[in-house]
Structures are given as structure tokens and as C-alpha cells.
Design a protein around this motif. Sequence first.
Motif, PDB file in Angstrom:
ATOM      1  N   ASP A 184       5.287  -0.150   0.329  1.00  0.00           N
ATOM      2  CA  ASP A 184       4.976   0.660  -0.843  1.00  0.00           C
ATOM      3  C   ASP A 184       5.576   0.013  -2.089  1.00  0.00           C
ATOM      4  O   ASP A 184       6.677  -0.532  -2.034  1.00  0.00           O
ATOM      5  CB  ASP A 184       5.515   2.087  -0.695  1.00  0.00           C
TER       6      ASP A 184
ATOM      7  N   ASN B  62       9.941   5.863  -2.685  1.00  0.00           N
ATOM      8  CA  ASN B  62       9.225   6.421  -1.532  1.00  0.00           C
ATOM      9  C   ASN B  62       9.840   6.019  -0.192  1.00  0.00           C
ATOM     10  O   ASN B  62       9.728   6.747   0.787  1.00  0.00           O
ATOM     11  CB  ASN B  62       7.759   5.975  -1.547  1.00  0.00           C
TER      12      ASN B  62
ATOM     13  N   GLY C  35       0.903   0.893   0.827  1.00  0.00           N
ATOM     14  CA  GLY C  35       0.920   2.107   0.008  1.00  0.00           C
ATOM     15  C   GLY C  35       1.197   3.339   0.841  1.00  0.00           C
ATOM     16  O   GLY C  35       0.503   4.352   0.723  1.00  0.00           O
ATOM     17  N   CYS C  36       2.208   3.282   1.664  1.00  0.00           N
ATOM     18  CA  CYS C  36       2.504   4.394   2.575  1.00  0.00           C
ATOM     19  C   CYS C  36       2.990   5.651   1.858  1.00  0.00           C
ATOM     20  O   CYS C  36       2.999   6.731   2.436  1.00  0.00           O
ATOM     21  CB  CYS C  36       3.532   3.972   3.611  1.00  0.00           C
ATOM     22  N   ALA C  37       3.389   5.500   0.606  1.00  0.00           N
ATOM     23  CA  ALA C  37       3.922   6.634  -0.182  1.00  0.00           C
ATOM     24  C   ALA C  37       5.053   7.296   0.588  1.00  0.00           C
ATOM     25  O   ALA C  37       5.957   6.619   1.050  1.00  0.00           O
ATOM     26  CB  ALA C  37       2.816   7.600  -0.563  1.00  0.00           C
TER      27      ALA C  37
ATOM     28  N   ILE D 177      -4.027   3.550  -2.852  1.00  0.00           N
ATOM     29  CA  ILE D 177      -3.110   2.610  -3.495  1.00  0.00           C
ATOM     30  C   ILE D 177      -3.799   1.783  -4.580  1.00  0.00           C
ATOM     31  O   ILE D 177      -3.177   1.405  -5.569  1.00  0.00           O
ATOM     32  CB  ILE D 177      -2.432   1.682  -2.442  1.00  0.00           C
TER      33      ILE D 177
END
Length: 159
Positions: free
Chosen positions: A60, A65, A39-41, A100
Motif C-alpha cells: 500500500d 494503512n 493497494g490493500c488499504a 488503487i
Amino acid sequence: MKKKSWQERLFAVSFMKKEKVRIIRSRMNLSGQRVLDVGCAQGVVSMMLKGNDQTWVHLDPDFANLPVARPVLGPVLIHNAGLSLPFADDSFDDVLLLDILEHVDDDRALLTEAVRVLRPGGRAAVSTPISGGFFLFNRLKKCFGLTPEIYGHKREGYS
């Protein structure tokens, strides 16, 4: 002098992001050689946590993203919209799940997968936004039509 990325400029003025990085650093020494960032965005928090002597894999569920995060996070970015992680058991020394869990259909399944890919003795950091109507800020957001769905949240209620 190198021009700062928008992620660096945002981090410089964001109390919340600075506080998240401070808390993670104070409670978790990201000293492992292999770090998985689920979930690094767009890379704002992750870029501040990265160490130079580590191998990071960023993942992600939102494909949009990845090209935005690539300039600050590097080339190892994976699109994964499912709940199963595409890695062997015991693959990572550290696993990050930062904001996340509220975005996935089955948060418990994702946590189970994170444990599976974490090596024995490895460490995980998990953060979620505090939600619920008992917080004044959350009630104000709803008054302006800023519902959890706008943020892509599948659930509320973490504390």
C-alpha cells in the motif's frame, strides 16, 4: 469465541464490499500460489479473498494503512509509494489492483508494472470506483464537500 476485528464487522454490514468480493470470486479463481495485493488499504476486502494455501504479499502507498491491516492480513505488508513494484518479473500468479488506480499519479505506469510482475498465464483483477457527475450519488457527495481529493483520488472518470 474470538472477537471479530473491526474489518470483519465492517464487511458484515457493507453491501459494496460484499458485492466486490462476490464479483471477484465469480470472475477470477484466486488459485495461484503467489498473490500480490497492490493497494490493500486497511485490509477489509483482502482478508475475505485470502486463501490459506497461498502466499500473499500486500502493498500500500499509505504507510498509515499497514499497522491497521497487519492484524487481519498478516506480516507480509510493504509500504510502496512509488509506481515501480519492488519484485522481479513474473513473480506472481495473481495480481489484485482494487481501488488503487485512482490514487496514483500515473495509473498506466502502475498497470504496466502489474503486468511485468505477473507470470505468463497469470490473472489480474482491477477495480475502480465509478465516478463522474452523471451519477446522482456523486453529485450529492460534492454538495456536502466530499470531493475526490478528500478520498485521496488523483482523478475521476473511470466507468
